[in-house]
Design an enzyme around this catalytic site. Structure first.
Site, mmCIF file in Angstrom:
data_model
loop_
_atom_site.group_PDB
_atom_site.id
_atom_site.type_symbol
_atom_site.label_atom_id
_atom_site.label_comp_id
_atom_site.label_asym_id
_atom_site.label_seq_id
_atom_site.Cartn_x
_atom_site.Cartn_y
_atom_site.Cartn_z
ATOM 1 N N SER A 8 38.255 34.381 92.734
ATOM 2 C CA SER A 8 37.996 33.590 91.539
ATOM 3 C C SER A 8 39.299 33.576 90.747
ATOM 4 C CB SER A 8 36.829 34.179 90.740
ATOM 5 O OG SER A 8 36.517 33.363 89.632
ATOM 6 N N TYR A 22 38.968 23.137 87.275
ATOM 7 C CA TYR A 22 39.226 24.439 87.894
ATOM 8 C C TYR A 22 38.267 25.520 87.392
ATOM 9 C CZ TYR A 22 42.081 28.430 89.471
ATOM 10 O OH TYR A 22 42.535 29.575 90.066
ATOM 11 N N LYS A 26 35.679 28.055 89.513
ATOM 12 C CA LYS A 26 35.878 29.506 89.559
ATOM 13 C C LYS A 26 34.703 30.260 88.933
ATOM 14 C CE LYS A 26 39.636 29.468 91.881
ATOM 15 N NZ LYS A 26 39.697 30.075 93.219
#
Length: 133
Positions: A8, A22, A26
């Site tokens: 992550s 993004y 994650k």
């Protein structure tokens, strides 16, 4: 038994300006890993989530060319780690069966601060962003 490590990011537990695609990805890795850890525990399979800060890679070099100034200001506070240091932290975390592995003191501070005093973390990030408004 075995051990799975999913990658992550600090952006996996902290929404960061400029990472609207993004961060959710994650965050999903973080949640997926938590579920896997729970489901695979009975089979003696450990699951860890590695949440490194910016890591000195060609990807970061390319990203920094297009990263918004606001994001640079925010992420600059977390520092940059070498790939070797991230790998060492990952291995050490695996050996200790840590469910969440956050390399570096700055990253750990961000994790705990975002959990314990989220309004302060948001205030700091908002203050950085306002400098560019």
């Amino acid at each position: 038994g075995g051990h799975i490590v999913n990658i992550s990011s600090i952006a996996g537990f902290l929404g960061v300006f400029g990472y609207s695609a993004y961060c959710p990805a994650k965050f999903a890795v973080f949640g997926f890993s938590q579920v896997l850890r729970s489901e695979l525990k009975r089979y003696n399979i450990h699951v860890s989530i590695l949440c490194p800060p910016d890591t000195d890679t060609p990807q970061l070099e390319m990203e920094n060319k297009i990263k918004p100034e606001e994001t640079k200001a925010i992420s600059g506070n977390a520092g940059v780690m070498s790939p070797d240091d991230v790998a060492e932290a990952m291995i050490n975390g695996m050996l200790k069966s840590k469910p969440v592995i956050v390399p570096g003191l700055n990253g750990k501070f961000v994790l705990y601060a975002s959990r314990l005093i989220p309004s302060v973390v948001e205030w700091v990030m908002d203050r950085e962003i306002k400098k560019f408004s």
